[in-house]
Motif scaffolding. Structure first.
Motif, short mmCIF file in Angstrom:
data_model
loop_
_atom_site.label_atom_id
_atom_site.label_comp_id
_atom_site.label_asym_id
_atom_site.label_seq_id
_atom_site.Cartn_x
_atom_site.Cartn_y
_atom_site.Cartn_z
N TYR A 89 38.90 73.80 -0.33
CA TYR A 89 39.90 73.85 1.32
C TYR A 89 40.98 73.41 0.05
O TYR A 89 40.97 73.55 -0.21
CB TYR A 89 39.11 72.61 1.49
N CYS A 90 42.35 74.27 1.29
CA CYS A 90 43.02 73.81 0.38
C CYS A 90 44.16 72.72 0.66
O CYS A 90 43.19 71.33 1.04
CB CYS A 90 44.53 74.53 2.17
N ARG A 123 42.03 83.33 5.25
CA ARG A 123 40.74 83.65 6.10
C ARG A 123 39.97 81.98 6.95
O ARG A 123 40.08 82.52 7.78
CB ARG A 123 39.82 84.20 5.58
N ALA A 124 40.43 81.37 5.62
CA ALA A 124 40.36 79.95 6.55
C ALA A 124 40.80 79.07 5.18
O ALA A 124 40.56 79.52 4.40
CB ALA A 124 38.48 79.83 6.52
N PHE A 125 40.72 77.81 5.75
CA PHE A 125 41.06 76.69 4.49
C PHE A 125 40.55 76.46 3.83
O PHE A 125 40.97 76.60 2.59
CB PHE A 125 40.98 75.20 5.92
N ASP A 126 39.51 76.69 3.54
CA ASP A 126 38.24 77.52 2.49
C ASP A 126 38.36 78.39 1.79
O ASP A 126 36.97 78.22 0.77
CB ASP A 126 36.87 76.11 2.86
N ASN A 132 41.89 69.15 7.51
CA ASN A 132 41.78 70.12 7.99
C ASN A 132 40.27 71.26 7.51
O ASN A 132 39.87 72.09 8.36
CB ASN A 132 42.81 71.19 6.73
N ASP A 133 39.34 70.11 6.95
CA ASP A 133 37.87 70.21 7.01
C ASP A 133 37.72 69.72 8.38
O ASP A 133 36.05 70.85 9.72
CB ASP A 133 37.71 69.56 5.83
N TYR A 134 37.96 68.46 8.84
CA TYR A 134 37.06 68.67 10.08
C TYR A 134 37.66 68.89 11.18
O TYR A 134 37.01 69.92 12.11
CB TYR A 134 38.10 67.37 10.89
N TYR A 135 39.22 69.92 11.45
CA TYR A 135 39.09 70.84 12.60
C TYR A 135 39.00 72.30 12.26
O TYR A 135 37.55 73.02 12.74
CB TYR A 135 40.56 71.12 12.02
N ALA A 136 37.96 73.07 10.85
CA ALA A 136 37.14 74.30 10.55
C ALA A 136 36.11 73.52 11.67
O ALA A 136 34.93 74.69 11.41
CB ALA A 136 37.23 73.76 9.28
N ARG A 166 47.14 80.45 11.44
CA ARG A 166 45.93 80.85 11.46
C ARG A 166 45.99 80.43 12.49
O ARG A 166 45.15 81.38 13.44
CB ARG A 166 45.64 80.50 9.96
N TYR A 167 45.48 79.56 12.59
CA TYR A 167 45.13 78.95 13.27
C TYR A 167 46.05 77.78 14.72
O TYR A 167 45.13 77.06 15.78
CB TYR A 167 44.30 76.87 13.34
N GLY A 168 47.00 78.25 14.63
CA GLY A 168 48.73 77.72 15.71
C GLY A 168 48.54 76.38 15.67
O GLY A 168 48.48 75.67 16.94
#
Length: 519
Positions: A387-388, A494-497, A355-359, A408-410
């Motif tokens: 991060y989650c 709002r975001a993973f972090d 998830n951090d790479y996607y972000a 949130r991000y589909g």
């Protein structure tokens, strides 16, 4: 006897009482949905505690004793482990400490207590329940003392949709035998495999991987390869009958370390370079047999296939060649892998970044989606920090927030490597060594626990179960009113972090989600 009700979204600890005990317990869920709460008990005289559930409604209640596990180290900013001075900005408390996570079902005979204890009450509203608010109560009996805990469950006029999110937790069949002291592939082992499968389905897992130990590969008399798929066939039939939907072929190729650039394949004679003539010969033989087996049983369209786990840029060229080999032998089947680079265009169909790479590479990942590929995501020993992730020294609510991130991000799937990959006693060794210098963060290796003939759920597993249901509810609302669904999501995620760790804020957003669906 002191009884303190607590939300299901806060960790409980054996050495301290919760600061935010609830004045009253009011739960809210969809028709067919899950919910729950905890009880922190203290000042218990030695004796046998019995708990009775009463409700004038078609509602399923399960009562668990929470068991502590030991957190040895705190999680690092990026991942792995670190000291408290580094982690204090985002972790729950300094390690070492114990936290209630494992869940042992409470029997009718009750449980022996002396001093402190914790219970988790898991509730599920039947799909056919009429909307409304239902009263229920728990009666706790210990010796001559009896305490009642009243609570209500509001069932919203909105039904939980069918599963659409792809979820896979990678499991170890070997650990399913060893941790319970049973012989591999015995009938007792198969019963354990079934119990683990039911625990996975409880979390709404609907994708299951098939590892190399489910196939027996040998050299035939003619020098070619022969494959016995009987173990694999039994496992597939067992799990499909439970409601799993997708057959996930485990990575065919592997590397000796994460930094390595050369892939290997395991033939009956041992590991050989994947691009060697011997490696190609074995891969072709295996993939042809796997293709024929799937088609014979009518399962080809239900299967996806991994090539090699976590390819990075330095091994990208070799990975592309290996992907081409697999595509040639499994035409039309989607290829999936956890990836460390987006520079593998054409080699992957289902991309699974952390998830951090996607972000940090969202634009590149979304370009791949526009070009027709699917995007899932995964977590493991990375990421850490804000991060989650579903780690034992992170706020418990972050485990549920993972699935709000899917909405949130589909992102249409979630993968984690650690269903039951403990490397020692999972109750005490939660940060096992990972190579010469790193330790895995607490809870990364497993989300269930072994105990005798039982497979135990966990608070993180129960929160995951509810999070998967949240995804379906958010998605259902978005089909009718996308702005409303997005606004509710943004209120806490709002975001993973950047998500809210306060249970009160989350429960308000969840209530508004159910109300919006009801309208």
């Amino acid at each position: 006897m002191i009884v303190l009700p607590v939300t299901m979204h806060e960790w409980l600890y054996p050495d301290r009482l919760p600061e935010n005990a609830l004045q009253s317990v009011r739960l809210k869920t969809a028709q067919g949905g899950s919910c729950g709460f905890q009880l922190r008990l203290s000042a218990l005289p030695r004796g046998t505690l019995r708990v009775c559930f009463t409700a004038a409604a078609p509602m399923t209640a399960e009562i668990f004793q929470e068991l502590p596990v030991r957190v040895q180290q705190n999680t690092g900013v990026h991942g792995f482990t670190t000291d408290w001075d580094t982690a204090k900005d985002y972790a729950t408390r300094p390690a070492p400490f114990s936290v209630y996570d494992a869940l042992l079902p409470l029997s009718d005979e009750g449980v022996s207590v002396d001093g402190d204890a914790a219970l988790y009450i898991a509730l599920r509203a039947e799909t056919a329940m009429e909307p409304g608010t239902y009263a229920a109560r728990l009666t706790l009996t210990l010796g001559d003392e009896e305490t009642e805990v009243p609570f209500t469950v509001e069932v919203a006029p909105a039904a939980l949709p069918a599963e659409s999110l792809s979820i896979t937790n990678w499991f170890s069949l070997k650990n399913m035998a060893d941790a319970h002291g049973v012989k591999a592939w015995s009938e007792v082992h198969w019963r354990m495999i079934e119990r683990y499968g039911r625990m996975m389905r409880r979390m709404h897992q609907n994708v299951f991987w098939l590892t190399a130990d489910t196939v027996i590969a040998t050299r035939g008399a003619d020098g070619g390869y022969e494959f016995d798929f009987s173990r694999r066939e039994r496992l597939i039939r067992l799990y499909l009958a439970m409601g799993f939907e997708t057959i996930e072929g485990a990575p065919l190729y592997h590397r000796t370390s994460w930094d390595s650039c050369e892939f290997l394949i395991t033939a009956p004679e041992g590991d050989v370079p994947a691009l060697s003539p011997e490696g190609y010969d074995y891969a072709v033989a295996y993939l042809r047999a796997w293709n024929a087996f799937l088609r014979k049983n009518g399962w080809y369209e239900r299967a996806i296939q991994h090539v090699g786990d976590e390819p990075h840029e330095r091994c990208g060229n070799e990975y592309r060649i290996l992907s081409g080999i697999v595509r040639k032998m499994l035409p039309g089947m989607k290829l999936i892998d956890a990836i460390e680079t987006h520079e593998l265009r054409g080699a992957v169909d289902i991309w699974v970044p952390k998830n951090d790479y996607y972000a940090t590479h969202q634009a590149e990942m979304e370009t791949l989606r526009r070009q027709g590929d699917d995007i899932w995501y995964y977590t493991c020993c990375i990421p850490g920090g804000h991060y989650c992730n579903r780690l034992l020294d992170f706020p418990l609510l972050r485990t549920r927030m993972l699935f709000w991130g899917n909405y949130r991000y589909g992102l249409t799937g979630y993968l984690h490597w650690g269903l039951n990959h403990w490397r020692g006693d999972p109750f005490t060794d939660t940060c096992p060594a990972n190579g010469p210098v790193n330790f895995l963060p607490a809870g990364d290796t497993n989300i269930v626990y072994p105990m005798g003939e039982r497979v135990l759920s966990s608070m993180r597993a129960e929160v995951s179960r509810c999070g998967a249901e949240d995804y379906e509810l958010l998605r259902a609302l978005a089909e009718r009113n996308r702005p409303a669904a997005d606004a509710i999501c943004r209120a806490v995620f709002r975001a993973f972090d950047d998500c809210d760790n306060a249970p009160e804020a989350f429960e308000d957003a969840h209530s508004r989600l159910l109300d919006a669906l009801a309208q």
